[in-house]
Design a protein around this motif. Structure first.
Motif, short mmCIF file in Angstrom:
data_model
loop_
_atom_site.label_atom_id
_atom_site.label_comp_id
_atom_site.label_asym_id
_atom_site.label_seq_id
_atom_site.Cartn_x
_atom_site.Cartn_y
_atom_site.Cartn_z
N LEU A 9 0.83 -1.20 0.00
CA LEU A 9 0.00 0.00 0.00
C LEU A 9 0.87 1.25 0.00
O LEU A 9 1.76 1.41 0.84
CB LEU A 9 -0.90 0.00 1.24
CG LEU A 9 -1.81 1.22 1.39
CD1 LEU A 9 -2.85 1.27 0.28
CD2 LEU A 9 -2.47 1.22 2.75
N LEU A 10 0.59 2.15 -0.97
CA LEU A 10 1.28 3.43 -1.05
C LEU A 10 0.28 4.52 -0.69
O LEU A 10 -0.83 4.54 -1.19
CB LEU A 10 1.81 3.65 -2.47
CG LEU A 10 2.69 2.55 -3.05
CD1 LEU A 10 3.06 2.85 -4.49
CD2 LEU A 10 3.95 2.36 -2.21
N ILE A 11 0.71 5.40 0.21
CA ILE A 11 -0.21 6.42 0.73
C ILE A 11 0.25 7.81 0.31
O ILE A 11 1.43 8.15 0.47
CB ILE A 11 -0.26 6.33 2.27
CG1 ILE A 11 -0.67 4.91 2.69
CG2 ILE A 11 -1.21 7.37 2.86
CD1 ILE A 11 -0.55 4.67 4.19
N ALA A 12 -0.67 8.62 -0.22
CA ALA A 12 -0.33 9.99 -0.59
C ALA A 12 -1.37 10.95 -0.03
O ALA A 12 -2.51 10.56 0.22
CB ALA A 12 -0.26 10.12 -2.11
N GLY A 13 -0.96 12.19 0.16
CA GLY A 13 -1.90 13.20 0.63
C GLY A 13 -1.29 14.07 1.72
O GLY A 13 -0.15 13.85 2.15
N PRO A 14 -2.05 15.07 2.15
CA PRO A 14 -1.50 16.08 3.08
C PRO A 14 -1.16 15.55 4.48
O PRO A 14 -0.54 16.27 5.26
CB PRO A 14 -2.62 17.12 3.17
CG PRO A 14 -3.85 16.42 2.72
CD PRO A 14 -3.42 15.37 1.74
N HIS A 64 4.63 9.44 -2.33
CA HIS A 64 3.91 8.35 -1.69
C HIS A 64 4.72 7.81 -0.52
O HIS A 64 5.93 7.68 -0.61
CB HIS A 64 3.67 7.20 -2.67
CG HIS A 64 2.58 7.46 -3.65
ND1 HIS A 64 2.81 8.01 -4.89
CD2 HIS A 64 1.24 7.25 -3.56
CE1 HIS A 64 1.65 8.13 -5.52
NE2 HIS A 64 0.68 7.67 -4.74
N TYR A 65 4.02 7.45 0.51
CA TYR A 65 4.66 6.76 1.63
C TYR A 65 4.46 5.26 1.45
O TYR A 65 3.32 4.80 1.28
CB TYR A 65 4.06 7.22 2.97
CG TYR A 65 4.54 6.38 4.12
CD1 TYR A 65 5.86 6.45 4.55
CD2 TYR A 65 3.68 5.46 4.74
CE1 TYR A 65 6.32 5.64 5.57
CE2 TYR A 65 4.14 4.65 5.78
CZ TYR A 65 5.46 4.75 6.18
OH TYR A 65 5.90 3.93 7.18
N ARG A 66 5.56 4.54 1.48
CA ARG A 66 5.47 3.06 1.38
C ARG A 66 5.11 2.53 2.75
O ARG A 66 5.90 2.61 3.68
CB ARG A 66 6.82 2.47 0.98
CG ARG A 66 7.34 2.93 -0.36
CD ARG A 66 8.74 2.36 -0.54
NE ARG A 66 8.63 0.91 -0.59
CZ ARG A 66 8.79 0.20 -1.69
NH1 ARG A 66 9.11 0.81 -2.81
NH2 ARG A 66 8.67 -1.09 -1.68
N SER A 67 3.93 1.93 2.87
CA SER A 67 3.42 1.56 4.19
C SER A 67 4.06 0.30 4.75
O SER A 67 4.01 0.06 5.95
CB SER A 67 1.91 1.37 4.12
OG SER A 67 1.63 0.24 3.32
N GLY A 68 4.61 -0.54 3.87
CA GLY A 68 5.10 -1.83 4.35
C GLY A 68 3.96 -2.81 4.60
O GLY A 68 4.18 -3.93 5.05
N ASP A 69 2.75 -2.39 4.30
CA ASP A 69 1.59 -3.26 4.48
C ASP A 69 1.15 -3.80 3.12
O ASP A 69 0.94 -3.04 2.18
CB ASP A 69 0.42 -2.49 5.10
CG ASP A 69 0.67 -2.19 6.57
OD1 ASP A 69 1.34 -3.00 7.24
OD2 ASP A 69 0.19 -1.14 7.04
#
Lengths: 485, 85
Positions: A334-339, A364-369
């Protein structure tokens, strides 16, 4: 509006309403704000950031409010952490000022001995001093960082996660809009100050004029009585807390009619447990929140529906908040983006580069999940990417074993670990249930039918409850210790 | 041995198992065994289960306050009261 302005607005609007219930005392917004003002005009007035060495008392919450009102970074210093770890945190964050409760005088003295150039300010002294002195004239720059939390790092030293005022503001806007509270709400505060879910409790409550009910330390273990006694309306904990309550017979049908919102976060929420909670709190929504500390508290949610006949063992992570976006990479990470996504670890560019990736100009933040997205666009958790182990060279997903065992045994809490920890040779499966030799044999037979032989646990250990770490998550290192006995 | 003594013995055994004999000397019987770090939630739950099984008790914790029942004296009180109820 900035967080400090929003908080000031709350203080004015709700002045004589209760803001905090702690140590059997109720404190109004006005009283809390007066204390915060005294803190801000004390010896720390020049500090851009302060450490707070305090726990579940008026001092702690007042110090947090003081920092948020004066755009000062705060770093909760866990009172149960080993001194060496606290020293590392203070050193890494270059903290000059530490506010402490007198209760933790001996910790602060030990820290002072090791770090003689730091300034330790006793909160009790500020509280006893009474009226605020005039604001000092020293100018200082306002900090963009709201708080820094330290999580365990893979290399052994704790890893600092700074969350900006913008990150936090974005989270709070979403939460206040999607789960509005009123000034009659009584909101639980269960989480440890070093766990970012505690920031949710504090700020979501105070921005909306509700009252924060701090669960006493000794009651956190099984807080059923506390919920009833005070008629809490909003609950937030890790699922493990609910699981212990279930074990102690505290989740009887209709036990908590006062609750109208129940939120869980921090680890997967078993469907069976969500259902049990829903029956115990019949007037409550049951919501699963998900998100890493690096993306500020939580960034997706899923509202449990007890009529949903899904056969998955866990409640989904849900969909990303509207200001956030989720993507999957080729492996399903899961890659997470946003403020809400942070801008990097404290003094650790290597780690930052590993976890923040830029694609099409979006960070993007790599969640490791590892997750999967279903046909409705709802995300489901599969496992940690780094929980993958190799047994004799074969790749093994521990969560796969967990899920199969759990389904076969009608949903007890289970955890598989690979042992020995350094060079895993086999799997050990912990099952949270009374020992049962017959179903153990049946389970092994079943797993042999489902999995390659190297994935079938060599050893099954029945335990009465899962060991939990200070954040309330399953403590895998404690499980490893148990296998060494 | 009276029931209270048996319960006391079971708790003593658990504490001694984790911390050695001397723990009983320094123990504050009013403090939460969990908050004081003597037992984690795992130890505590497993101790409860052991006591319930060995003394054939079935305790309902629904109305119980963990601030009390996680302390040494509070636990003995709750267990003995429940057993006699």
């Amino acid at each position: 509006m900035k967080l400090s302005e929003q908080l000031n607005k709350s203080i004015v609007s709700y002045a004589n309403l209760p803001a905090l219930f702690v140590d059997n005392k109720c404190i109004t917004y006005k009283q809390l704000a007066d204390y915060a003002e005294n803190i801000n005009t004390s010896a720390i007035s020049e500090a851009e950031q302060v450490g707070i060495l305090s726990y579940r008392d008026t001092h702690y919450y007042s110090a947090v409010l003081a920092c948020a009102l004066d755009s000062r970074t705060f770093i909760p210093l866990g009172v149960k952490l080993p001194i060496a770890r606290l020293i590392s945190i203070i050193g890494q964050s270059n903290l000059k000022y530490v506010l402490y409760s007198k209760k933790y005088l001996s910790i602060s003295q030990q820290l002072k001995k090791a770090l003689p150039d730091r300034i330790f300010v006793c909160l009790d002294d500020i509280a006893n001093k009474g009226t605020a002195s005039a604001k000092p004239l020293h100018a200082r720059s306002l900090s963009n960082v709201a708080y820094v939390l330290f999580t365990s790092g893979s290399t052994g030293a704790p890893k600092g996660v700074p969350i900006s005022v913008t990150n936090l503001g974005s989270y709070l806007d979403t939460m206040c809009e999607s789960l509005p509270l009123s000034n009659t709400d009584k909101v639980s505060q269960v989480f440890d100050p070093t766990f970012d879910l505690s920031m949710h409790d504090i700020f979501v409550t105070w921005l909306q004029g509700a009252c924060l009910y701090v669960v006493p330390e000794a009651a956190i273990f099984a807080p059923g009585k506390f919920i009833k006694q005070h008629g809490l309306t909003v609950w937030f904990s890790v699922p493990s807390t609910a699981s212990i309550m279930a074990k102690l017979g505290m989740l009887k049908n209709g036990a908590y009619p006062s609750l109208r919102v129940s939120q869980f976060c921090g680890e997967p929420l078993p469907r069976a447990l969500a259902l049990k909670w829903q029956k115990a709190a019949p007037n409550s929504k049951v919501i699963n929140l998900y998100g890493p500390t690096e993306a500020t508290i939580a960034c997706s949610k899923y509202e449990f529906d007890c009529n949903d006949d899904s056969d998955s063992s866990y409640i989904p992570l849900g969909k990303a908040f509207k200001n956030m976006s989720f993507d999957l990479d080729a492996q399903g990470e899961l890659l997470i983006a946003g403020p809400q996504v942070f801008s990097g670890y404290l003094n650790d560019n290597d780690k930052t580069e590993q976890c923040l990736i830029k694609t099409n100009n979006i960070t993007h933040y790599r969640s490791g999940d590892l997750v999967k997205r279903d046909a409705q666009g709802v995300f489901h958790y599969i496992s940690r990417i780094d929980d993958q182990v190799k047994i004799q060279g074969y790749r093994v997903e521990l969560s796969e074993v967990n899920t199969l065992a759990q389904n076969f045994l009608s949903n007890p809490l289970v955890q598989t670990i690979a042992t020995p920890i350094q060079q895993p040779q086999s799997l050990t499966l912990f099952i949270c249930n009374p020992a049962d030799i017959e179903s153990e044999q049946a389970l092994i037979e079943y797993l042999k039918q489902q999995l390659p032989i190297y994935m079938v646990p060599k050893k099954i250990i029945w335990i009465d409850s899962m060991p939990l770490n200070s954040n309330g998550k399953i403590d895998k290192s404690a499980l490893h210790t148990m296998t060494e006995k | 041995m009276s029931l209270t003594n048996s319960i006391e013995q079971a708790i003593n055994n658990k504490l001694i198992e984790k911390h050695g004999e001397q723990i009983l000397v320094s123990l504050n019987k009013q403090d939460s065994l969990i908050s004081s770090g003597l037992l984690d939630s795992l130890d505590f739950i497993s101790m409860l289960m052991e006591i319930e099984n060995s003394l054939n008790l079935d305790i309902d914790f629904e109305e119980a306050d963990p601030v009390q029942f996680t302390s040494y004296s509070g636990l003995i009180q709750l267990l003995s009261e429940s057993a006699n109820a």
